[in-house]
Scaffold this active site. Structure first.
Site, PDB file in Angstrom:
ATOM      1  CD  GLU A 181      27.574  56.134  86.333  1.00  0.00           C
ATOM      2  OE1 GLU A 181      26.493  55.593  86.578  1.00  0.00           O
ATOM      3  OE2 GLU A 181      27.786  56.740  85.272  1.00  0.00           O
TER       4      GLU A 181
ATOM      5  CB  THR B  25      18.481  50.788  85.866  1.00  0.00           C
ATOM      6  OG1 THR B  25      18.881  52.143  86.112  1.00  0.00           O
ATOM      7  CG2 THR B  25      16.984  50.730  85.651  1.00  0.00           C
TER       8      THR B  25
ATOM      9  CB  SER C  36      21.393  59.085  87.374  1.00  0.00           C
ATOM     10  OG  SER C  36      21.792  57.766  87.685  1.00  0.00           O
TER      11      SER C  36
ATOM     12  CB  CYS D 226      16.456  56.497  86.297  1.00  0.00           C
ATOM     13  SG  CYS D 226      17.010  57.152  87.875  1.00  0.00           S
ATOM     14  CG  ASN D 227      14.211  51.294  89.465  1.00  0.00           C
ATOM     15  OD1 ASN D 227      15.196  50.852  88.903  1.00  0.00           O
ATOM     16  ND2 ASN D 227      13.049  50.682  89.433  1.00  0.00           N
ATOM     17  CB  THR D 228      16.227  57.397  91.604  1.00  0.00           C
ATOM     18  OG1 THR D 228      17.015  56.304  92.086  1.00  0.00           O
ATOM     19  CG2 THR D 228      16.216  58.506  92.620  1.00  0.00           C
TER      20      THR D 228
ATOM     21  CE1 TYR E 199      20.961  62.739  88.063  1.00  0.00           C
ATOM     22  CE2 TYR E 199      18.732  62.059  87.505  1.00  0.00           C
ATOM     23  CZ  TYR E 199      19.885  62.754  87.197  1.00  0.00           C
ATOM     24  OH  TYR E 199      19.937  63.459  86.023  1.00  0.00           O
ATOM     25  N   GLY E 200      20.472  58.983  93.598  1.00  0.00           N
ATOM     26  CA  GLY E 200      19.732  58.255  94.637  1.00  0.00           C
ATOM     27  C   GLY E 200      19.589  58.917  95.988  1.00  0.00           C
TER      28      GLY E 200
HETATM   29  N1  DGL Z   1      19.996  53.957  87.989  1.00  0.00           N
HETATM   30  C1  DGL Z   1      19.188  54.784  88.808  1.00  0.00           C
HETATM   31  C2  DGL Z   1      18.050  54.048  89.455  1.00  0.00           C
HETATM   32  O1  DGL Z   1      17.546  53.134  88.838  1.00  0.00           O
HETATM   33  C3  DGL Z   1      19.837  55.817  89.671  1.00  0.00           C
HETATM   34  C4  DGL Z   1      20.988  55.450  90.509  1.00  0.00           C
HETATM   35  C5  DGL Z   1      21.565  56.724  91.092  1.00  0.00           C
HETATM   36  O2  DGL Z   1      21.898  57.608  90.315  1.00  0.00           O
HETATM   37  O3  DGL Z   1      21.653  56.815  92.327  1.00  0.00           O
HETATM   38  O4  DGL Z   1      17.612  54.352  90.521  1.00  0.00           O
END
Ligand code: DGL
Length: 263
Positions: free
Chosen positions: A143, A171, A6, A68-70, A37-38
């Site tokens: 961010e 991440t 993201s 991105c984990n999300t 994105y979360g």
């Molecule tokens: N870096 C992303 C993750 O690993 C997304 C964080 C976000 O955009 O909320 O979840």
């Protein structure tokens, strides 16, 4: 190789992948114009991820990493069905944490925290107590901190608990790995190395199947001129990094050199 996040969180995964695949050309797409994105809906996350992977596919990536984990929690399976190249995800480092800890705090975005994927992963280690903390604004604050120089106070975002291990389930958080370890005074685990090792395995399989040539050292030949319209930034001849469509962010990310800071 395409890496997607993201925003800037996946740069940490990119650094881990580059260490294991130094001859490889990487394309990084961070959708920072629409981050975070979360807390978005699953439908939005899937749509944005599909758009990001479509760009990477159009640039000629041989494989894509959802750094991105999300996005991984919400739509990794859907993306694997939608694209013909391998799509890898990132997994919170629950397994290495469970090896040495008994009371583990998992920090994640709200979407990851509530995901069935994370619930299934933690359920595999019944010897551990897992507390899962959804952090609604931490990724966005990171961010802003790293791209605009805004201040960041960990205690504004992190729960006051005393675990014996912490898993970074987003991440973005990896940029504050050391600070989080100091905050909780315990070991902190993140999944970037595991993802990089998995990428090497997947690429080796593709090479043995004849789907990628070895003569290019896993490099994806791309014409950088094709990226000009997307406002790409090129660093040496090692790869192309493109962070969303916010030119402001592109500039700052380069001037602070976050992308390769861990090398
Ligand atoms: N870096 C992303 C993750 O690993 C997304 C964080 C976000 O955009 O909320 O979840």
């Amino acid at each position: 190789m395409g890496i997607f996040d993201s925003g800037i969180g996946g740069l940490h995964v990119l650094a881990a992948c580059r260490r294991l695949l130094p001859g490889c050309l990487f394309l990084y797409y961070g959708d920072n114009a629409r981050a975070p994105y979360g807390s978005r809906t699953a439908e939005e996350i899937s749509r944005f991820t599909r758009e990001g992977l479509t760009l990477l596919e159009g640039w000629g990536a041989d494989a894509a990493v959802l750094a991105c984990n999300t996005a991984t929690a919400v739509c990794a399976e859907e993306m694997r069905r939608a694209f013909s190249f391998p799509v890898l995800g990132v997994e919170p480092a629950v397994r290495p944490a469970a090896r040495v800890c008994r009371d583990v705090l998992v920090l994640a975005t709200p979407r990851t925290a509530e995901s069935r994927r994370l619930a299934a992963l933690t359920a595999r280690f019944p010897q551990c107590r897992f507390r899962i903390a959804p952090l609604p604004s931490f990724a966005a604050a990171i961010e802003r901190c790293l791209t605009r120089g805004e201040g960041l106070t960990l205690s504004d975002h992190l729960p006051a608990l005393r675990p014996d291990g912490v898993v970074l389930g987003c991440t973005h958080y990896a940029f504050f790995h050391r600070d989080i370890a100091a905050f909780y005074r315990c070991p902190v685990f993140d999944g970037a190395q595991g993802t990089a090792r998995r990428l090497v395995t997947v690429l080796a399989e593709r090479v043995s199947q004849g789907k990628i040539g070895t003569d290019d050292h896993f490099c994806t030949p791309i014409n950088p001129n094709n990226c000009l319209t997307f406002g790409y930034k090129k660093r040496g001849d090692a790869g192309v990094i493109f962070l969303g469509d916010g030119k402001f962010y592109n500039k700052l990310v380069y001037s602070t050199n976050i992308c390769f800071s861990s090398e």
